[in-house]
Design a protein around this motif. Structure first.
Motif, PDB file in Angstrom:
ATOM      1  N   LEU A   2      15.247   5.635  15.990  1.00  0.00           N
ATOM      2  CA  LEU A   2      16.027   4.398  15.938  1.00  0.00           C
ATOM      3  C   LEU A   2      15.993   3.741  14.569  1.00  0.00           C
ATOM      4  O   LEU A   2      17.018   3.601  13.908  1.00  0.00           O
ATOM      5  N   PHE A   3      14.822   3.308  14.142  1.00  0.00           N
ATOM      6  CA  PHE A   3      14.728   2.677  12.827  1.00  0.00           C
ATOM      7  C   PHE A   3      13.307   2.799  12.299  1.00  0.00           C
ATOM      8  O   PHE A   3      12.378   3.090  13.039  1.00  0.00           O
ATOM      9  N   SER A   4      13.165   2.569  10.991  1.00  0.00           N
ATOM     10  CA  SER A   4      11.841   2.563  10.376  1.00  0.00           C
ATOM     11  C   SER A   4      11.812   1.496   9.300  1.00  0.00           C
ATOM     12  O   SER A   4      12.857   0.975   8.890  1.00  0.00           O
ATOM     13  N   ALA A   5      10.622   1.160   8.857  1.00  0.00           N
ATOM     14  CA  ALA A   5      10.447   0.162   7.801  1.00  0.00           C
ATOM     15  C   ALA A   5      10.349   0.878   6.456  1.00  0.00           C
ATOM     16  O   ALA A   5       9.871   2.009   6.362  1.00  0.00           O
ATOM     17  N   TYR A   6      10.807   0.186   5.416  1.00  0.00           N
ATOM     18  CA  TYR A   6      10.806   0.764   4.072  1.00  0.00           C
ATOM     19  C   TYR A   6      10.553  -0.344   3.067  1.00  0.00           C
ATOM     20  O   TYR A   6      11.122  -1.441   3.188  1.00  0.00           O
ATOM     21  N   ALA A   7       9.701  -0.094   2.094  1.00  0.00           N
ATOM     22  CA  ALA A   7       9.403  -1.081   1.056  1.00  0.00           C
ATOM     23  C   ALA A   7      10.060  -0.666  -0.253  1.00  0.00           C
ATOM     24  O   ALA A   7      10.053   0.515  -0.614  1.00  0.00           O
ATOM     25  N   ILE A   8      10.645  -1.630  -0.963  1.00  0.00           N
ATOM     26  CA  ILE A   8      11.285  -1.354  -2.244  1.00  0.00           C
ATOM     27  C   ILE A   8      10.197  -1.249  -3.317  1.00  0.00           C
ATOM     28  O   ILE A   8       9.517  -2.223  -3.623  1.00  0.00           O
ATOM     29  N   MET A  61      19.578  -1.985   6.581  1.00  0.00           N
ATOM     30  CA  MET A  61      20.299  -2.991   7.362  1.00  0.00           C
ATOM     31  C   MET A  61      19.837  -4.421   7.096  1.00  0.00           C
ATOM     32  O   MET A  61      20.647  -5.313   6.861  1.00  0.00           O
ATOM     33  N   ILE A  62      18.513  -4.653   7.156  1.00  0.00           N
ATOM     34  CA  ILE A  62      17.979  -6.022   7.118  1.00  0.00           C
ATOM     35  C   ILE A  62      16.725  -6.065   6.242  1.00  0.00           C
ATOM     36  O   ILE A  62      15.874  -5.175   6.322  1.00  0.00           O
ATOM     37  N   THR A  63      16.630  -7.095   5.414  1.00  0.00           N
ATOM     38  CA  THR A  63      15.374  -7.410   4.732  1.00  0.00           C
ATOM     39  C   THR A  63      14.565  -8.299   5.671  1.00  0.00           C
ATOM     40  O   THR A  63      14.959  -9.441   5.921  1.00  0.00           O
ATOM     41  N   PHE A  64      13.460  -7.790   6.206  1.00  0.00           N
ATOM     42  CA  PHE A  64      12.707  -8.587   7.186  1.00  0.00           C
ATOM     43  C   PHE A  64      11.550  -9.358   6.553  1.00  0.00           C
ATOM     44  O   PHE A  64      11.005 -10.287   7.148  1.00  0.00           O
ATOM     45  N   PHE A  65      11.197  -8.989   5.286  1.00  0.00           N
ATOM     46  CA  PHE A  65      10.116  -9.693   4.606  1.00  0.00           C
ATOM     47  C   PHE A  65      10.232  -9.398   3.118  1.00  0.00           C
ATOM     48  O   PHE A  65      10.848  -8.402   2.718  1.00  0.00           O
ATOM     49  N   SER A  66       9.677 -10.275   2.282  1.00  0.00           N
ATOM     50  CA  SER A  66       9.737 -10.053   0.839  1.00  0.00           C
ATOM     51  C   SER A  66       8.604 -10.800   0.152  1.00  0.00           C
ATOM     52  O   SER A  66       8.345 -11.966   0.453  1.00  0.00           O
ATOM     53  N   THR A  67       7.947 -10.110  -0.764  1.00  0.00           N
ATOM     54  CA  THR A  67       6.873 -10.739  -1.533  1.00  0.00           C
ATOM     55  C   THR A  67       7.119 -10.543  -3.023  1.00  0.00           C
ATOM     56  O   THR A  67       7.674  -9.516  -3.448  1.00  0.00           O
ATOM     57  N   ASP A  68       6.693 -11.530  -3.802  1.00  0.00           N
ATOM     58  CA  ASP A  68       6.825 -11.484  -5.255  1.00  0.00           C
ATOM     59  C   ASP A  68       5.440 -11.273  -5.845  1.00  0.00           C
ATOM     60  O   ASP A  68       4.579 -12.158  -5.778  1.00  0.00           O
TER      61      ASP A  68
END
Length: 368
Positions: A41-47, A342-349
């Motif tokens: 279905l889906f998976s998480a991915y970090a940039i 599809m969606i950015t579910f979280f983001s850290t700087d």
């Protein structure tokens, strides 16, 4: 009458075993369900890098839809769930490649379209030196610029598809030569305008990656004399650029034309087409290719033409001068496609302080 039942030792042991088994079953069930969800279905991915800035930022965490293009079945079915393909500094494998399955993809809700932001395995790692199955190669994320059968060309940094200019991403960015009056640029300017200085060639000349939205503001500063896009001239050969052959004098800003291979399309085999498509024929479609005496042999048989078995795509980063993409390692075969971002579910700087570590404005944000 008083009935008095006693539980036998066997019944007690059985009850204890059942409780333990319930916990085990619950854990196994959770692992199986999460594996199915992650696999189908889906998976998480970090940039991990800045190749998609300013559309996606380093530190963004995404949900990637696998049902968009159809879930890809594993090539290496024996692997430790939820871990990367290699771990620790010794690159210990978390998979066993003793069993390798052929490429198969379940039906999806759509095809890969131009403009989609796609996660895929790195095609460069198809080289024998890497010796890695497709599904354990490094994950990359780029924007699809061309689909199977498209004729792609880049002229002065503008992508053209089938002779027409391709739409540029809203937050696409590139590098510029910035000339000042010799005075110092306040470092705060780089932070406020999200500018990445690449180098300072002399006291008055800088090369910077500047978001489109910041150009007008930077031009308005009194010490800025000119801002000119950095563009490699047409005909200037860059050996790092695909197909890495001096007969094709291409570079990152002036490239092509190149037609994307398409399943069922047949091409004539000659010196030019072999330079452009041998990688697909040999590495991606698993044929033994030899060129002898001006002739081409595929799997030991002389061949004058070849029919492609897969579709291929052209992927590029929105941060055009800070992206290792298809311009450098060529088209992406369909069996390398993982899913659609599809969606950015979280983001850290990573450079933000304690109060500004989380980018709240990017949480649960759709990706375009």
């Amino acid at each position: 009458m008083k009935w008095n039942f006693k539980r036998s030792p066997k019944e007690t042991d059985k009850a204890k075993k059942s409780a333990a088994r319930e916990w085990l079953n619950a854990i196994v069930f959770a692992v199986v369900v999460s594996t199915i969800v992650r696999g189908l279905l889906f998976s998480a991915y970090a940039i991990p890098s800045g190749s998609m800035e300013g559309t996606l930022l380093t530190g963004d965490y995404l949900f990637v839809s696998k049902i968009s293009y159809g879930p890809r079945m594993p090539f290496t079915p024996v692997a430790v769930p939820f871990l990367e393909s290699t771990i620790t500094s010794d690159s210990i494998k978390t998979y066993w490649d003793g069993i390798k399955l052929p490429y198969y993809r379940l039906p999806g809700v759509s095809e890969v379209k131009k403009g989609d932001i796609v996660v895929f395995n790195k095609p460069e790692e198809a080289d024998p030196a890497y010796n890695r199955p497709v599904d354990v190669r490094t994950n990359l994320i780029k924007r699809c610029q061309a689909t199977p059968g498209d004729r792609l060309e880049i002229k002065n940094a503008q992508v053209y598809i089938n002779g027409k200019p391709a739409p540029n991403a809203e937050k696409q960015q590139t590098s510029y030569t910035v000339t000042t009056d010799g005075s110092t640029i306040n470092p705060r300017v780089f932070t406020d305008l999200h500018i990445e200085p690449l180098q300072q060639t002399d006291v008055a000349t800088w090369v910077m990656i500047i978001p489109q939205a910041s150009l007008a503001t930077l031009k308005g500063y009194s010490n800025i004399k000119s801002i000119v896009p950095v563009i490699e001239a047409a005909g200037q050969y860059d050996p790092a650029v695909f197909p890495h052959d001096e007969r094709f004098k291409w570079n990152a800003d002036n490239f092509g034309p190149l037609v994307m291979p398409k399943r069922g399309i047949t091409i004539a085999l000659n010196d030019s087409t072999m330079t452009l498509y041998r990688r697909a024929i040999e590495l991606y479609e698993n044929n033994k290719v030899e060129q002898k005496g001006g002739k081409v042999f595929i799997n030991g048989k002389e061949s004058n033409a070849y029919t492609f078995k897969m579709n291929y795509y052209w992927m590029m980063g929105d941060n055009r001068h800070n992206s290792l993409d298809a311009r450098f390692w060529g088209y992406v075969p369909e069996d390398h496609i993982i899913g659609k971002a599809m969606i950015t579910f979280f983001s850290t700087d990573s450079e933000g302080n304690l109060l500004h570590k989380i980018r709240w404005n990017r949480i649960l944000r759709s990706i375009n």
